[in-house]
Design a protein around this motif. Sequence first.
Motif, mmCIF file in Angstrom:
data_model
loop_
_atom_site.group_PDB
_atom_site.id
_atom_site.type_symbol
_atom_site.label_atom_id
_atom_site.label_comp_id
_atom_site.label_asym_id
_atom_site.label_seq_id
_atom_site.Cartn_x
_atom_site.Cartn_y
_atom_site.Cartn_z
ATOM 1 N N PRO A 150 0.807 -1.232 0.000
ATOM 2 C CA PRO A 150 0.000 0.000 0.000
ATOM 3 C C PRO A 150 0.838 1.279 0.000
ATOM 4 O O PRO A 150 0.508 2.239 -0.716
ATOM 5 C CB PRO A 150 -0.834 -0.122 1.278
ATOM 6 N N GLN A 151 1.898 1.326 0.795
ATOM 7 C CA GLN A 151 2.711 2.541 0.851
ATOM 8 C C GLN A 151 3.396 2.803 -0.482
ATOM 9 O O GLN A 151 3.478 3.945 -0.942
ATOM 10 C CB GLN A 151 3.745 2.429 1.968
ATOM 11 N N ALA A 152 3.877 1.727 -1.118
ATOM 12 C CA ALA A 152 4.529 1.886 -2.415
ATOM 13 C C ALA A 152 3.521 2.342 -3.465
ATOM 14 O O ALA A 152 3.803 3.243 -4.271
ATOM 15 C CB ALA A 152 5.180 0.563 -2.836
ATOM 16 N N ILE A 153 2.346 1.739 -3.463
ATOM 17 C CA ILE A 153 1.312 2.120 -4.436
ATOM 18 C C ILE A 153 0.933 3.585 -4.261
ATOM 19 O O ILE A 153 0.824 4.335 -5.236
ATOM 20 C CB ILE A 153 0.081 1.207 -4.284
ATOM 21 N N ALA A 154 0.735 4.016 -3.026
ATOM 22 C CA ALA A 154 0.368 5.405 -2.765
ATOM 23 C C ALA A 154 1.462 6.359 -3.224
ATOM 24 O O ALA A 154 1.179 7.415 -3.810
ATOM 25 C CB ALA A 154 0.081 5.596 -1.281
ATOM 26 N N ALA A 155 2.718 5.993 -2.975
ATOM 27 C CA ALA A 155 3.827 6.848 -3.376
ATOM 28 C C ALA A 155 3.902 6.970 -4.892
ATOM 29 O O ALA A 155 4.131 8.064 -5.435
ATOM 30 C CB ALA A 155 5.139 6.296 -2.826
ATOM 31 N N ALA A 161 1.375 6.499 -7.022
ATOM 32 C CA ALA A 161 0.187 7.231 -7.480
ATOM 33 C C ALA A 161 0.374 8.745 -7.327
ATOM 34 O O ALA A 161 -0.047 9.519 -8.191
ATOM 35 C CB ALA A 161 -1.040 6.767 -6.714
ATOM 36 N N ARG A 162 1.010 9.160 -6.233
ATOM 37 C CA ARG A 162 1.232 10.596 -6.013
ATOM 38 C C ARG A 162 2.223 11.166 -7.021
ATOM 39 O O ARG A 162 2.115 12.308 -7.459
ATOM 40 C CB ARG A 162 1.746 10.845 -4.591
ATOM 41 N N ALA A 163 3.202 10.349 -7.405
ATOM 42 C CA ALA A 163 4.314 10.864 -8.195
ATOM 43 C C ALA A 163 4.071 10.860 -9.700
ATOM 44 O O ALA A 163 4.588 11.736 -10.408
ATOM 45 C CB ALA A 163 5.582 10.059 -7.889
ATOM 46 N N VAL A 164 3.294 9.898 -10.209
ATOM 47 C CA VAL A 164 3.276 9.703 -11.657
ATOM 48 C C VAL A 164 2.447 10.736 -12.419
ATOM 49 O O VAL A 164 2.646 10.924 -13.627
ATOM 50 C CB VAL A 164 2.799 8.287 -12.031
ATOM 51 N N GLU A 165 1.485 11.371 -11.766
ATOM 52 C CA GLU A 165 0.673 12.414 -12.401
ATOM 53 C C GLU A 165 -0.139 11.893 -13.582
ATOM 54 O O GLU A 165 -0.525 12.673 -14.468
ATOM 55 C CB GLU A 165 1.550 13.587 -12.843
ATOM 56 N N LEU A 166 -0.382 10.604 -13.616
ATOM 57 C CA LEU A 166 -1.230 9.961 -14.616
ATOM 58 C C LEU A 166 -2.047 8.884 -13.909
ATOM 59 O O LEU A 166 -1.660 8.424 -12.823
ATOM 60 C CB LEU A 166 -0.388 9.312 -15.725
#
Length: 271
Positions: A188-193, A195-200
């Motif tokens: 979950p932490q990796a997915i959230a990170a 998702a925040r970074a990719v801007e897509l």
Amino acid sequence: MTKNPEHATQFHALHRGSEPLILANAWDAGSARLIESLGARAIATTSAGVAWVHGYPDGDALPVPLVVASAAAIARVIRVPLTVDVEGGYSDDPEAVGKLAAALIDAGAVGINLEDGGGSPDLLCAKIARIRRVAGELGVDLFINARTDVYLRELVPEADRVAETCARAARYRAAGASGIFVPKAIDPQAIAAIARAVELPLNVLSWPGLPAAAELAALGVRRLSAGSAIAQAAASHSAALATAFLRDGTREAPGENALTHRELNALFARR
């Protein structure tokens, strides 16, 4: 079939909802129409399932004419947007991959999955850029879902996977990608990170240990794919039935919720 810019617009919009777009990947026209009839908002193919149904292994082995023919057959029977998994584009030549994208658009597809696999991010960037130009010339806002296999193939040590995924995603976005697909990311932490970074819009793959769809939405995921899982389950069930029949002629009675011949036929009546 002809290119469908309206479906392209609709497909992009499906990635902006409050809940992830859930894609139960199909492998032929029959499975696609069945999945659509169950309420699917879009149809995605699984490259593995499409390869198997044509007698080829997964892994860029399926001849391009069969890829296009499969897309056209599916587009003929469904009324929702179609996105096609094209693996690595079945070529290392961006020009050839662009021609494949054009053929798929003409067949009725409005999205593709394109992966970096074990190859160079530079090559995938070149393919994405070429596809984006081709789609623009055809007047279709093709949804290019750039898949990075950093997690799936464990391309870097675990501690570096979020950073490497985000770095590749930034390059793919700059090249013209519409979304980022990160199979086998389950933390979950990796997915959230990511998702925040990719801007897509972020796409993840159903995988043991993956959070439920509601939690994924809260983490920033906008698309959830079944991949080849449903095709594998269908083949496994068929193998069990065929094994029993070949052994002693035993035919398993249809279950309580089994589809009848009439119901299946009705799926393909003129619409």
